[in-house]
Write an enzyme that holds these catalytic residues in place. Structure first.
Site, short mmCIF file in Angstrom:
data_model
loop_
_atom_site.label_atom_id
_atom_site.label_comp_id
_atom_site.label_asym_id
_atom_site.label_seq_id
_atom_site.Cartn_x
_atom_site.Cartn_y
_atom_site.Cartn_z
N ASP A 119 0.75 -1.72 0.30
CA ASP A 119 0.11 0.52 0.00
C ASP A 119 0.67 1.12 0.17
OD1 ASP A 119 -2.28 -1.09 0.20
OD2 ASP A 119 -2.47 -1.12 2.63
N ASP A 172 -4.88 -3.49 4.59
CA ASP A 172 -5.45 -2.56 6.02
C ASP A 172 -7.04 -3.07 5.89
OD1 ASP A 172 -6.24 -0.79 4.28
OD2 ASP A 172 -4.94 0.69 4.81
N ASP A 196 -9.37 -6.86 1.73
CA ASP A 196 -8.48 -6.49 1.51
C ASP A 196 -7.87 -8.36 1.63
OD1 ASP A 196 -7.51 -4.05 0.26
OD2 ASP A 196 -6.68 -3.79 2.00
P1 ATP Z 1 -3.13 2.65 -0.37
O1 ATP Z 1 -3.81 2.15 -0.51
O2 ATP Z 1 -2.35 3.00 -0.57
O3 ATP Z 1 -3.79 3.34 1.78
P2 ATP Z 1 -5.33 5.24 0.09
O4 ATP Z 1 -5.71 4.64 1.26
O5 ATP Z 1 -5.14 6.58 -0.68
O6 ATP Z 1 -4.35 3.95 -0.49
P3 ATP Z 1 -8.04 4.23 -0.57
O7 ATP Z 1 -8.51 4.77 1.44
O8 ATP Z 1 -8.83 3.60 -0.74
O9 ATP Z 1 -6.61 4.87 -0.75
O10 ATP Z 1 -8.46 6.07 -0.95
C1 ATP Z 1 -9.54 6.62 -2.42
C2 ATP Z 1 -9.24 7.43 -2.51
O11 ATP Z 1 -10.32 7.84 -1.82
C3 ATP Z 1 -8.45 8.35 -1.67
O12 ATP Z 1 -7.19 8.59 -2.79
C4 ATP Z 1 -8.85 9.71 -1.04
O13 ATP Z 1 -9.37 10.97 -2.67
C5 ATP Z 1 -10.23 8.92 -1.23
N1 ATP Z 1 -10.54 8.73 0.20
C6 ATP Z 1 -9.70 9.05 1.84
N2 ATP Z 1 -10.07 9.07 2.10
C7 ATP Z 1 -10.98 9.75 2.23
C8 ATP Z 1 -11.93 9.41 3.65
N3 ATP Z 1 -11.44 10.14 4.94
N4 ATP Z 1 -13.45 10.18 2.69
C9 ATP Z 1 -13.53 10.29 1.40
N5 ATP Z 1 -12.80 10.56 0.63
C10 ATP Z 1 -11.75 9.50 1.25
#
Ligand code: ATP
Length: 895
Positions: free
Chosen positions: A331, A638, A642
């Site tokens: 990730d 996480d 997944d």
């Molecule tokens: P990784 O897989 O590397 O941990 P990530 O945490 O960015 O990546 P996701 O958590 O799936 O992956 O988030 C995808 C997208 O959703 C982010 O790029 C962001 O634009 C949006 N996002 C993340 N957190 C929030 C939130 N709490 N509320 C609204 N949108 C969010």
């Protein structure tokens, strides 16, 4: 409250359940009341499954084919009138069983302790505030909040549920998730159909809910059938399985050879009893008695070394598999980056702003444009309201309770004077659509008497813009949305490595009290963008390059925007030199993956290092694609979604801090610090462990070969046996423990992370190592047989000659131990003093050997006899010669 267990909770209306449990759905229990109930009902815990009884586990130690041979040999020796020999053989079997039992108990205990140290936490409402508490602290009447990814901490009657789905396979065996709601059900409803209940140890796979605890600990359904979900108790690893298969083969080979020895001797006219002893000696000698115990000890040491470096092994095979990993899929957020988000750029009402300040400190300013813009203030307000995170300040320390992305939005709003809690009083929240990574947005509905309900939405740029029809201008007027212009702005931010979130709003019809995905599927008013930095972890940079040297490819898999991913990937040195700028990076997006057939994906997965906007289901496809190419894949995760990918990966790695229970349960290893560099440490330890296992095997097998051969040759030549069964047992047992096990403490060799990964499809021993085993086996044969004959000729005493032969075996093994410290280097290159256990073992072994030779009691038991000083020199000569022969062989290989 009295007969809690007799209540049919599923038949009651939710408020009735709350009343019966004397609780309050808005405030939860008061701490004193919770304490009182805890004392009465006991902690919410189930004692771990009993497993096998100690006696059974002890008896199972004898249930090994090789041990059958020894037992048979012991009894037949007794029948032949050799009680001492028989006792020694049976004694060894017993010692072996005790050592095996203790080692197994220790390894299982260590794994159990590690499993226990991973406490399940629950979100509980107590005296009006949400708290994270260990699941053990729950008691009937507690109000619990469930979100996707949570493990249900106790049996709950649901009070409110939104799209809740639970995986109840741990309880009912049903593998498909079950949908939940809150309406009462008829009394006869079976457990699997009680949709208004959530049961302890099942997993929430989707949605959210609140429920009231109705039973805890042993009173829960799972507690009652006391069938705890799979504990990490599997002690078999690919290597132990290979060793087991090898032992089974060895069993038949030894039996055949022993029978041959017996027949050959008898046909030559030797007495049958003597020939039987020879056959027993051959069988006993060829069995590597110490091997199973040594393997367990070395693996257990590996588990504790890894734990010390922040990697908790849940399944023992992972220790070994880690060493062979060829691809690490990680990730981005929080693992490769620090997850310390700070908003540095804003875009609202066609203007771009910069934000100063660092971290979660609210000191800082918004600069660069019209500060009175309504679009700007609404963008910040949306970020503050559509938010479930809190920043606690105590003693100058700020801690984020919730999601760092959301914390950054709170801080940005504060910099413009917007306080989230004040705003929430002005615009109370009516409903929430929680963030789920497959939707990539979150929404909240706000309103009160006399105010039109408004939904605020925040999320990734693409889904928010796709649902927007208009945009808000600086003066508060709406205008048609120019999506291309906003995308261009978002891309500009993303290519600087910023994570970009879009904010939007929508007025809902008066009287609306809930918000659904359908309500906001179109017609949103776009407000603005917020871009936040999340610096790469410095240690991740070093770990990526260390993996590259180790021949392990690192792939970043993220839900974030392609350009953000590319910019961060470039900073971490992923994707080669071409990836210095985001535009030149080769990034595969989830959208492109979706349209690819499997074979095309297999090729693309191998050549690409950065995967963006990947949804969790696609992670599973990626792992399988890589595995089809023969890669050994470690994958981090996480979220609840997944879990399938973590299970499919050769090594599923869950986050200890940010990971959901569902991800942890599906994993083989947990990172206590969520840090990518810890994976590197674990891989390094894994390689070290495998090396040490192999060193032990290569060290121990020549002895068995040498012993088998010396007996065979003696029988074929019609000569007296140079070593007797009891002497062989002495050699095998003492040297394995006193000498061999010290290899487990061998420090990792330099250059461990500069080698290519081990090929898991190759046999344990390659040709080179087999050649070394044969070489040392031959030296043992020649030296022991030669010096035995020499001593026999000069002293005429078989006992003395045999003692010399035993001393030869022990000394050759002791010197060969120094060779075995490394496959390629000499002990002196490694540093003579670097393994003090080994030096201590050497000295102790010499002392034992002197006792074996001179102590009358030992002489009686092992048929040994005092020998002269010269014979020691001969044995030492054999040892030193063996040492140099192996070093010479190493040098030849190195060229
Ligand atoms: P990784 O897989 O590397 O941990 P990530 O945490 O960015 O990546 P996701 O958590 O799936 O992956 O988030 C995808 C997208 O959703 C982010 O790029 C962001 O634009 C949006 N996002 C993340 N957190 C929030 C939130 N709490 N509320 C609204 N949108 C969010």
């Amino acid at each position: 409250m009295d007969s809690l267990n007799e209540k049919n909770w599923h038949t009651l209306e939710a408020p009735q359940a709350v009343e019966l449990l004397a609780s309050d759905p808005d405030k939860g229990l008061e701490p004193q009341e919770a304490q009182r109930r805890l004392l009465r009902f006991g902690p919410n815990a189930i004692a771990p499954r009993k497993g096998k009884t100690p006696l059974r586990r002890f008896l199972l130690q004898f249930h090994q084919p090789l041990i059958y041979i020894l037992l048979g040999a012991g009894f037949v020796t007794a029948a032949l009138g050799e009680p001492v020999d028989s006792l020694v053989i049976l004694g060894v079997v017993l010692i072996n069983a005790v050592v095996g039992y203790l080692q197994e108990a220790k390894a299982a205990g260590a794994l159990e302790a590690l499993a226990k140290s991973m406490v399940t936490e629950a979100t509980v409402l107590r005296s009006g505030t949400m708290q994270r508490l260990p699941a053990e602290a729950l008691t009937p009447g507690d109000i619990v909040l469930l979100r996707s990814g949570d493990k249900v901490p106790a049996d709950l009657r649901l009070l409110a549920a939104r799209n809740l789905q639970a995986d109840e396979s741990a309880l009912t065996g049903e593998s498909l998730p079950v949908e939940k709601d809150t309406s009462p059900l008829p009394e006869a409803t079976v457990l699997a159909d009680r949709r208004n209940m959530a049961y302890a140890s099942t997993l929430v796979t989707y949605g959210q809910a609140t429920g009231i605890v109705v039973s805890t600990g042993l009173d829960t359904e799972i507690g009652r059938i006391s069938h705890l979900v799979a504990q990490a108790d599997d002690l078999a690893t690919p290597l132990t399985r290979k060793i087991e298969a090898f032992s089974n083969f060895l069993l038949w080979a030894i039996l055949a050879l022993a029978a041959l020895t017996f027949l050959a001797g008898v046909l030559r006219g030797e007495p049958a009893a003597d020939m039987f002893m020879a056959a027993v000696a051959l069988a006993v000698g060829a069995i590597p008695e110490g091997l199973p115990a040594a393997v367990t000890v070395i693996l257990a040491i590996g588990v504790s070394r890894m734990a010390a470096r922040g990697a908790i092994i849940r399944k023992l095979p992972a220790v070994e598999t880690l060493g062979g990993a060829t691809v690490i899929c990680s990730d981005k957020t929080g693992t490769l980056t620090q997850n310390q988000m700070t908003v540095t750029a804003l875009y609202a009402g066609r203007e771009a702003y910069a934000v100063s300040g660092s971290g979660y400190d609210p000191q800082g300013r918004i600069e660069g444009g019209d500060l009175s813009s309504e679009a700007l203030s609404e963008t910040l307000l949306a970020g503050a309201l559509c938010n479930d995170t809190r920043i606690d300040e105590a003693g100058g320390e700020r801690t984020v309770v919730g999601d760092p992305t959301e914390a950054a939005l709170l801080v940005a709003a504060r910099k413009a004077g917007i306080d989230a809690s004040e705003a929430a009083l002005r615009l109370p929240r009516l409903d929430t659509l929680a963030f789920e990574s497959q939707h990539q947005y979150m929404a909240t509905l706000h309103g009160r008497e006399g105010l039109e309900p408004v939904a605020y939405v925040k999320g990734a740029v693409e889904p928010v813009l796709a649902r927007s029809a208009t945009r808000l201008l600086a003066d508060g007027a709406p205008a048609p949305l120019d999506a291309a212009a906003v995308h261009a702005q978002a891309e500009r931010m993303a290519s600087r490595g910023l994570r970009v979130l879009a904010m939007a709003r929508k007025r809902l019809p008066p009287g609306s009290a809930t918000v659904d995905h359908r309500d906001i599927s179109s017609g949103l008013e776009f407000l603005g963008l917020q871009g936040m930095i999340d610096p790469p972890r410095p240690e991740a940079l070093a770990a990526v390059s260390s993996f590259r040297a180790a021949g392990v490819r690192v792939k970043m898999i993220t839900g974030d925007h392609a350009l953000t991913a590319a910019a961060i990937g470039g900073k971490l040195g992923l994707g080669g030199r071409s990836c210095a700028t985001p535009a030149s990076c080769d990034v595969l997006t989830g959208a492109r993956m979706a349209g690819m057939p499997d074979d095309e994906l297999t090729a693309a997965a191998a050549n690409t290092d950065i995967f963006a906007r990947v949804d969790p289901d696609q992670k599973l496809r990626l792992v399988s694609a890589l595995q089809r190419r023969g890669e050994v894949v470690a994958m981090t995760g996480d979220g609840v979604n997944d879990a399938p990918a973590l299970r499919q990966a050769d090594i599923g790695v869950a986050m200890g801090r940010g990971g959901t229970e569902a991800a942890k349960e599906a994993s083989d290893m947990i990172l206590t610090d969520d840090n990518f560099a810890t994976i590197e440490a674990a891989v390094e330890e894994g390689r070290g462990v495998y090396d040490n296992l192999l060193k032990f095997i290569v060290w121990t097998l020549p002895t068995n070969l040498g012993e088998g051969l010396v007996i065979l040759v003696a029988v074929l030549l019609g000569a007296a046996l140079p070593i007797l069964p009891v002497q062989i047992l002495w050699i095998n047992m003492t040297t394995a423990v006193v000498l061999g096990l010290t290899l487990a403490f061998e420090p990792k060799e330099p250059g461990l992370m500069e080698r290519s990964p081990r090929r898991t499809d190759h046999p344990i021993l390659d040709r080179q190592l087999v050649a070394r085993i044969v070489l040392v086996g031959a030296i043992l044969l020649l030296a022991s047989f030669g010096f035995f004959q020499w001593e026999l000729a000069s002293s005429g005493s078989e006992a003395q000659a045999r003692t010399v032969a035993v001393n030869v075996f022990v000394l050759v093994e002791a010197f060969y131990l120094f060779n075995s410290r490394s496959f390629t280097r000499s002990a002196f290159e490694l540093g003579f003093w670097t393994n003090r256990w080994l030096l201590g073992g050497f000295v102790l072994m010499m002392v034992l050997q002197v006792l074996f030779t001179y102590l009358p009691f030992m002489n009686a038991m092992f048929h040994s006899a005092p020998v002269g000083g010269l014979s020691w020199i001969k044995a030492a000569f054999a040892g030193v010669a063996g040492y140099f022969a192996v070093e010479f062989e190493k040098r030849l290989r190195r060229g």
